[in-house]
Write a protein that holds these residues in place. Structure first.
Motif, PDB file in Angstrom:
ATOM      1  N   LYS A 151     -21.554  -4.032 -33.652  1.00 26.30           N
ATOM      2  CA  LYS A 151     -22.436  -3.484 -34.690  1.00 26.30           C
ATOM      3  C   LYS A 151     -22.363  -1.958 -34.618  1.00 26.30           C
ATOM      4  O   LYS A 151     -22.615  -1.374 -33.565  1.00 26.30           O
ATOM      5  N   TYR A 152     -22.000  -1.345 -35.754  1.00 23.46           N
ATOM      6  CA  TYR A 152     -21.746   0.090 -35.769  1.00 23.46           C
ATOM      7  C   TYR A 152     -22.255   0.725 -37.059  1.00 23.46           C
ATOM      8  O   TYR A 152     -22.267   0.087 -38.111  1.00 23.46           O
ATOM      9  N   ASP A 187     -21.841  -5.285 -39.063  1.00 26.35           N
ATOM     10  CA  ASP A 187     -22.206  -6.202 -37.980  1.00 26.35           C
ATOM     11  C   ASP A 187     -21.239  -7.382 -38.064  1.00 26.35           C
ATOM     12  O   ASP A 187     -21.238  -8.120 -39.053  1.00 26.35           O
ATOM     13  N   TYR A 239     -27.289  -0.373 -31.020  1.00 21.69           N
ATOM     14  CA  TYR A 239     -27.732  -1.274 -29.947  1.00 21.69           C
ATOM     15  C   TYR A 239     -28.956  -2.062 -30.353  1.00 21.69           C
ATOM     16  O   TYR A 239     -29.643  -1.765 -31.245  1.00 21.69           O
ATOM     17  N   GLU A 276     -12.959  -0.146 -29.180  1.00 19.86           N
ATOM     18  CA  GLU A 276     -13.971   0.906 -29.189  1.00 19.86           C
ATOM     19  C   GLU A 276     -13.505   2.100 -28.360  1.00 19.86           C
ATOM     20  O   GLU A 276     -13.033   1.927 -27.244  1.00 19.86           O
ATOM     21  N   LYS A 330     -20.424 -10.673 -27.359  1.00 12.79           N
ATOM     22  CA  LYS A 330     -20.445  -9.211 -27.453  1.00 12.79           C
ATOM     23  C   LYS A 330     -20.870  -8.785 -28.856  1.00 12.79           C
ATOM     24  O   LYS A 330     -20.476  -9.374 -29.856  1.00 12.79           O
ATOM     25  N   LYS A 331     -21.652  -7.716 -28.897  1.00  9.08           N
ATOM     26  CA  LYS A 331     -22.170  -7.198 -30.151  1.00  9.08           C
ATOM     27  C   LYS A 331     -21.182  -6.188 -30.756  1.00  9.08           C
ATOM     28  O   LYS A 331     -20.811  -5.214 -30.102  1.00  9.08           O
ATOM     29  N   ARG A 371     -20.636   5.058 -34.648  1.00  6.98           N
ATOM     30  CA  ARG A 371     -21.606   5.089 -33.559  1.00  6.98           C
ATOM     31  C   ARG A 371     -22.109   3.667 -33.355  1.00  6.98           C
ATOM     32  O   ARG A 371     -22.476   2.990 -34.329  1.00  6.98           O
ATOM     33  N   LYS A 372     -22.080   3.192 -32.138  1.00  5.61           N
ATOM     34  CA  LYS A 372     -22.525   1.827 -31.827  1.00  5.61           C
ATOM     35  C   LYS A 372     -24.038   1.725 -32.063  1.00  5.61           C
ATOM     36  O   LYS A 372     -24.779   2.635 -31.728  1.00  5.61           O
TER      37      LYS A 372
END
Length: 100
Positions: free
Chosen positions: A36-37, A26, A100, A73, A33-34, A97-98
Protein backbone atom coordinates in the motif's frame (compact mmCIF):
# COMPACT_ATOMS: atom_id res chain seq x y z
CA UNK A 1 12.02 -8.61 -7.69
CA UNK A 2 9.37 -10.71 -6.04
CA UNK A 3 6.62 -12.13 -8.26
CA UNK A 4 3.05 -12.14 -6.98
CA UNK A 5 -0.49 -13.04 -8.02
CA UNK A 6 -2.96 -10.18 -7.77
CA UNK A 7 -5.93 -11.18 -5.60
CA UNK A 8 -7.45 -7.69 -5.47
CA UNK A 9 -6.44 -4.05 -5.73
CA UNK A 10 -7.76 -0.53 -5.31
CA UNK A 11 -6.71 2.83 -6.75
CA UNK A 12 -7.94 5.98 -5.01
CA UNK A 13 -7.06 9.61 -5.57
CA UNK A 14 -5.93 11.10 -2.28
CA UNK A 15 -4.45 14.21 -0.69
CA UNK A 16 -1.54 13.79 1.73
CA UNK A 17 -1.40 15.53 5.10
CA UNK A 18 0.78 18.17 3.36
CA UNK A 19 -1.90 18.87 0.74
CA UNK A 20 -0.16 17.03 -2.13
CA UNK A 21 -2.38 15.16 -4.60
CA UNK A 22 -1.40 11.52 -5.05
CA UNK A 23 -2.72 8.10 -5.98
CA UNK A 24 -3.28 5.62 -3.16
CA UNK A 25 -2.67 2.06 -4.36
CA UNK A 26 -3.43 -1.04 -2.33
CA UNK A 27 -2.52 -4.41 -3.88
CA UNK A 28 -3.55 -7.65 -2.22
CA UNK A 29 -1.53 -10.72 -3.19
CA UNK A 30 -1.19 -14.34 -2.09
CA UNK A 31 1.12 -13.30 0.77
CA UNK A 32 0.17 -11.26 3.85
CA UNK A 33 2.70 -8.48 3.15
CA UNK A 34 1.09 -5.09 2.72
CA UNK A 35 1.59 -3.38 -0.68
CA UNK A 36 0.00 0.00 0.00
CA UNK A 37 1.59 3.23 -1.20
CA UNK A 38 0.98 6.88 -1.97
CA UNK A 39 2.25 7.39 -5.54
CA UNK A 40 3.31 10.84 -6.71
CA UNK A 41 3.74 12.43 -10.12
CA UNK A 42 7.26 12.87 -11.50
CA UNK A 43 9.08 12.87 -14.85
CA UNK A 44 8.17 9.21 -15.55
CA UNK A 45 4.62 9.51 -14.21
CA UNK A 46 3.55 12.99 -15.34
CA UNK A 47 -0.08 12.94 -14.12
CA UNK A 48 -2.33 11.08 -11.71
CA UNK A 49 -4.48 10.10 -14.72
CA UNK A 50 -1.47 8.56 -16.50
CA UNK A 51 -0.60 6.44 -13.45
CA UNK A 52 -4.22 5.47 -12.89
CA UNK A 53 -4.73 4.34 -16.49
CA UNK A 54 -1.55 2.21 -16.63
CA UNK A 55 -2.02 0.66 -13.19
CA UNK A 56 -5.70 -0.11 -13.80
CA UNK A 57 -4.92 -1.79 -17.14
CA UNK A 58 -1.95 -3.81 -15.87
CA UNK A 59 -3.45 -4.87 -12.54
CA UNK A 60 -6.78 -5.81 -14.16
CA UNK A 61 -4.99 -7.95 -16.74
CA UNK A 62 -2.89 -9.61 -14.03
CA UNK A 63 -5.96 -10.34 -11.89
CA UNK A 64 -8.22 -11.63 -14.68
CA UNK A 65 -5.62 -13.75 -16.49
CA UNK A 66 -3.71 -14.84 -13.38
CA UNK A 67 -0.49 -13.18 -14.58
CA UNK A 68 2.21 -12.53 -12.00
CA UNK A 69 3.50 -9.04 -11.23
CA UNK A 70 6.80 -7.90 -9.75
CA UNK A 71 6.94 -5.42 -6.86
CA UNK A 72 10.24 -4.04 -5.55
CA UNK A 73 10.54 -1.41 -2.85
CA UNK A 74 13.40 1.09 -2.60
CA UNK A 75 11.73 3.24 0.03
CA UNK A 76 14.96 4.88 1.20
CA UNK A 77 15.06 6.46 -2.27
CA UNK A 78 11.24 6.93 -2.35
CA UNK A 79 10.82 4.48 -5.26
CA UNK A 80 8.62 1.49 -5.91
CA UNK A 81 8.88 -0.60 -9.06
CA UNK A 82 5.66 -2.33 -10.13
CA UNK A 83 6.23 -4.47 -13.22
CA UNK A 84 2.85 -5.18 -14.86
CA UNK A 85 1.75 -7.18 -17.89
CA UNK A 86 1.11 -5.08 -20.98
CA UNK A 87 2.82 -1.95 -19.57
CA UNK A 88 6.19 -0.82 -20.94
CA UNK A 89 8.98 -1.25 -18.37
CA UNK A 90 9.88 2.40 -18.96
CA UNK A 91 6.81 3.27 -16.86
CA UNK A 92 7.20 0.82 -13.96
CA UNK A 93 9.06 3.15 -11.55
CA UNK A 94 6.98 5.26 -9.17
CA UNK A 95 7.88 7.92 -6.65
CA UNK A 96 6.18 6.49 -3.58
CA UNK A 97 5.74 6.52 0.15
CA UNK A 98 4.61 3.36 1.96
CA UNK A 99 1.32 3.65 3.84
CA UNK A 100 1.30 1.75 7.12
Amino acid sequence: MAKHNVIDFSLTRDITENGVECLLIDIKTEIPKKFKYHLFTDVRQPTIEFMEKNLMAGLTEAKIYNKRIDISEYLERLYVFIDLPGIDKLYNQYTARKVY
